[in-house]
Every structure is written in structure tokens, then in C-alpha cells.
Design an enzyme around this catalytic site. Sequence first.
Site, PDB file in Angstrom:
ATOM      1  N   ASP A  60       0.845  -1.189   0.000  1.00  0.00           N
ATOM      2  CA  ASP A  60       0.000   0.000   0.000  1.00  0.00           C
ATOM      3  C   ASP A  60       0.885   1.246   0.000  1.00  0.00           C
ATOM      4  O   ASP A  60       1.687   1.456   0.917  1.00  0.00           O
ATOM      5  CB  ASP A  60      -0.911  -0.005   1.230  1.00  0.00           C
ATOM      6  CG  ASP A  60      -1.809   1.219   1.284  1.00  0.00           C
ATOM      7  OD1 ASP A  60      -2.748   1.287   0.478  1.00  0.00           O
ATOM      8  OD2 ASP A  60      -1.550   2.116   2.127  1.00  0.00           O
ATOM      9  N   THR A  93      -2.902   5.786  -4.223  1.00  0.00           N
ATOM     10  CA  THR A  93      -1.777   6.497  -3.608  1.00  0.00           C
ATOM     11  C   THR A  93      -0.469   6.237  -4.357  1.00  0.00           C
ATOM     12  O   THR A  93       0.320   7.158  -4.582  1.00  0.00           O
ATOM     13  CB  THR A  93      -1.619   6.091  -2.135  1.00  0.00           C
ATOM     14  OG1 THR A  93      -1.514   4.653  -2.051  1.00  0.00           O
ATOM     15  CG2 THR A  93      -2.817   6.533  -1.319  1.00  0.00           C
ATOM     16  N   THR A  94      -0.249   4.994  -4.748  1.00  0.00           N
ATOM     17  CA  THR A  94       0.963   4.677  -5.499  1.00  0.00           C
ATOM     18  C   THR A  94       0.942   5.361  -6.861  1.00  0.00           C
ATOM     19  O   THR A  94       1.958   5.901  -7.323  1.00  0.00           O
ATOM     20  CB  THR A  94       1.110   3.159  -5.676  1.00  0.00           C
ATOM     21  OG1 THR A  94       1.115   2.535  -4.389  1.00  0.00           O
ATOM     22  CG2 THR A  94       2.399   2.821  -6.392  1.00  0.00           C
ATOM     23  N   ASP A 389      -9.458   0.204   1.805  1.00  0.00           N
ATOM     24  CA  ASP A 389      -9.362   0.784   0.467  1.00  0.00           C
ATOM     25  C   ASP A 389     -10.550   0.377  -0.389  1.00  0.00           C
ATOM     26  O   ASP A 389     -11.098   1.198  -1.143  1.00  0.00           O
ATOM     27  CB  ASP A 389      -8.059   0.345  -0.206  1.00  0.00           C
ATOM     28  CG  ASP A 389      -6.835   1.015   0.400  1.00  0.00           C
ATOM     29  OD1 ASP A 389      -6.999   1.926   1.230  1.00  0.00           O
ATOM     30  OD2 ASP A 389      -5.703   0.601   0.065  1.00  0.00           O
TER      31      ASP A 389
END
Length: 522
Positions: A60, A93-94, A389
Amino acid sequence: MQQPMYVLSEDSTRTRGRAAQDSNVAAGKAVAEAVRTTLGPRGMDKMLVDSTGDVVITNDGATILQEMDIDHPAAQMIVEVAESQEDVVGDGTTTAAVLVGELLARAEDLIDDDVHPTVIVEGYAEAARLANEAIDELLVDDDLDADLLAAVAESSMTGKGTGDVAARDLAALVVEAVERVVDEADGEATVDRDRIHVHPRTGAASSATELVEGVIVDEEPAHDGMPRSVDDATVAILDTKLEVRQGDVDAEYSITSVEGLNAAIEAEDAELRGYAETLAAAGVDVLFCRKSIDDRVAGFLADAGIVAFESVSSADASDVADVTGAKRLGTLDDIEADDLGHVESIDVETYGDDDLAFVRGGDASRAVTLLVRGSTDHVVDELERAMHDAVDVVVAALDAGGVVPGAGATEIAIASHVRGASAGVEGRKQLAIEAFADAVDALPRTLAENTGADPIDTLVDLRSRHDREGIAGVIAEGRSARVGDPLAAGIVDPAAVKREAIDSATEAATMLLRIDDVIAAE
């Protein structure tokens, strides 16, 4: 012309001009590289070990960046981008972190070619607007039914320690949880995200994960003699201790006889017994107490058939109040019926060495809890993050504008749209817009690389198929990938995740590019 004078302390350092830009760009690229290999369904995990030896295993992006000990201020800005992405939409997010790094890398090349940072900033802003246009054109017109929402949840969880089969089953639970708290008002569906809880518990495989109608409190009864199951329960929530009252003034009492000692003990017992009698008289079946409960009070409550939980966290107390309709009381004086809540059942169940209180159903509001199971602490922690998520992206799909094709198809479409529009832009700003498209292209290229496919060949195939059929994504198969239709493969993402990643990454990159002077006090 007189040169400006800067008055700095002896411990301060100053970096100006190209050196400052190079430092910020290098920091941004380093952070992006740290999470790049985690992107996609075949992304790898990171093991993070802190100075105390605590270990976190995850892929994550937000968790990785939060756990890393980052000092560089420019790198910290990228961490903030990931945190903002996590807070707003719960996923991507990545993607956002990698995109910031790519935008900075492309900008570095433009600066080397004497393109001014202000021109790059203007070009990136225009490209971000074009990217959002492309996202709007890609919106899937189908109704957001359970199957489509399950595909959204599964796409979010795949590769996050769930396994493909587990992700499919867990996605169905996520959708069911969201549907339980959907409110239909004026023809629009709204979701109260705060009513969906995720409770991790080790000791079983992920297949044992279940959906609980209500909330779970990680506490055991205050006395062994208390009931472990109550149906149609009346609930009280107390924010004060149930102990002998202490005076505000220090005082000593002199007891000179056995009779005086017995009288003092009886007075204490009467006071403590009075707590239980007051609750019983009010019809309370279950008590959640934020503070401690004296052992004698616990015994009296057990004798009265009341289940009591002590030292309950404020968050748990609020959840119980929400699902039961009970008010949080600061005193037991003058308890009224409106102060109490009601719930269908409260059951204390044993999981391993711990007891959990299941508060199921309620006549005042609705709440659900995903009881996430995992074989070890590391596994269950990663599953908990994945479930959070997944819930967030399903809510985002319902509340914030539908879904778009996943598997890199949206990024390919964005790059194509931006690159095509750049031809109509005059001046050097066109170079920045084209650089933005190249930066976005790096995302599907990274997806392909992480699946074991050749990134250059895959990117060429993606562009070709997109030009022919209007949609092309990287479909992971075994240890490699193929170019195909992500909608046919059931791979979709919330449009809100794509918009937030584009906007936040562009803002962060342009802010860093505008910095030409760094003054640091050491």
C-alpha cells in the site's frame, strides 16, 4: 544595481537556482522509485523495519510512505500527496506518487533544454485540465449495480495480499456492507462511510471474514458471572467511573471501633450497590462504561443480571451510541428512558484468547462491521488496509462520479487525448503538455513491467489497440500480461481516484518546480 542582502544564522544553508531544482527533482524521483514496483495486481511488497524492530509488510503506497523515515522537505510533499489521496478517495496512492516522480523527471529534461519552469507549470496545468476531460469521456454508462461495484472493490484489492479468489469473495462482502448503509433520498444514493467499520482478528484464514450487522467492541464482561448473551437489550453508556466517590478535600477519618469499621464498609457497599440498583431500576440490560468499574460494583451488576464492559474506548462508545441510539451519560442521576438505547442482541464470543462483544442490529440507526480474519498479524494488517481501500473506492464510485476502465486503459486514453490536443498549443508550452502525456504513459508501462511483460512492446501495443478500438489495458495473466479490454475482464476504477491522482500529482509537481531557493536552518 545593489545586490539584496540576506541575513542568516551561521547554521543556515542556502541552495539556489538549478541546484535547488535538481535537489527537489531528485528527491521526488527517489520517492516515486521507492513505491513504483508495488503498482498493479502483480506489484511486489515492501518490508519496513523501524528502529525498534517493528515490521510492516505491505504494498500500500500510503502506508509505505508513512512508515519511511523521510527528511527531505520535497520528498515529504509527495508523502502528503499520498496521504491526501488516501483521505479523499482511499486508493490510488501509489499512482499519485509515481506520477509526481514522472512529472518531475520530464520537467528536468525540459529545464535542461532551457524551457523555463513557469512555462512547464502552465503546460502541466493545461494538461491536467485535458486529462480530466479524457476521464469524463471514459465514464462507464452502465448503472452501478452490485456486480460493477464488486468489480471496483476487487480491482482495488487484487495484489494486496488477498489473492485473486479471496479478493473476489471479499469484494462481495464489501459491496454488501456498503449497500446496507446506502440512503436513497431524492433519487440519489448517498453513503455514510462512518457507519462501515473494519475489525481485524487473527486466528483464521481470510475466507473466514464475515459481515456483522452492527458493531464489535473489543472488550470482555467486567465480571465472570455476567451473562454472555442478551436479546432485545436496553443499553446505557456511561462516561464516569463506578467507584467509591472521592472528596475534593484531603481528609482522614479516625475509626476507633469494630462497629465504626463495619459501618464504613456498609456505607461503601451501599453506595456501590446503589449504582447497580439504579441501573436495574432504569431497565438497563447492558452497560458500556468509558472508565473503570469497581470489582464490587461489577459483582452487584452481575447479581442484577446486567452485562457491563469497562474501559471502553471513546470511539467504541460513540459507535455503540450510534447503533443503539443511547446517549453518553456523565452521571447515573435521573436516568430517563430517552437516555437509553436498544439493540436486537449483544453476544460475547471468544476468538482465540480474547472475547469480542457483538452489538447486532439497532432501532436508531444502521452500522455494519467487516470482521477481517487472517492467519498472522502481518496478513491481517494488510487485509485490513485492503478492505479499507475497497470500501473507500466503492463509496467513491457511488458518491463521486462513477467508474472508468482500469488496467492502465484510462491512463493510455489520457495520454492520447493530451498528446493530440498539444498540437493546437503554440510555443514552448506545447513541450510541457507533451511531457505530461509521456509522464502519464509511464503508469501503464510500469503496470506491464511489474507483471513481467516487456514495457516498451506493451506500451506500443496499448497505443495501437487504443487507436483502433478506443480502449486498451494491461490484463495480468499468470506471470505475464496481455493487452485487452479491461471492461470485458471486469477491471474498473472509480473516476474520482483518477481525477484526484491527476490533480494532486500535478499540484505537487508544479509547486516543487517553482522553487528556486531553499534556505534551511540546521
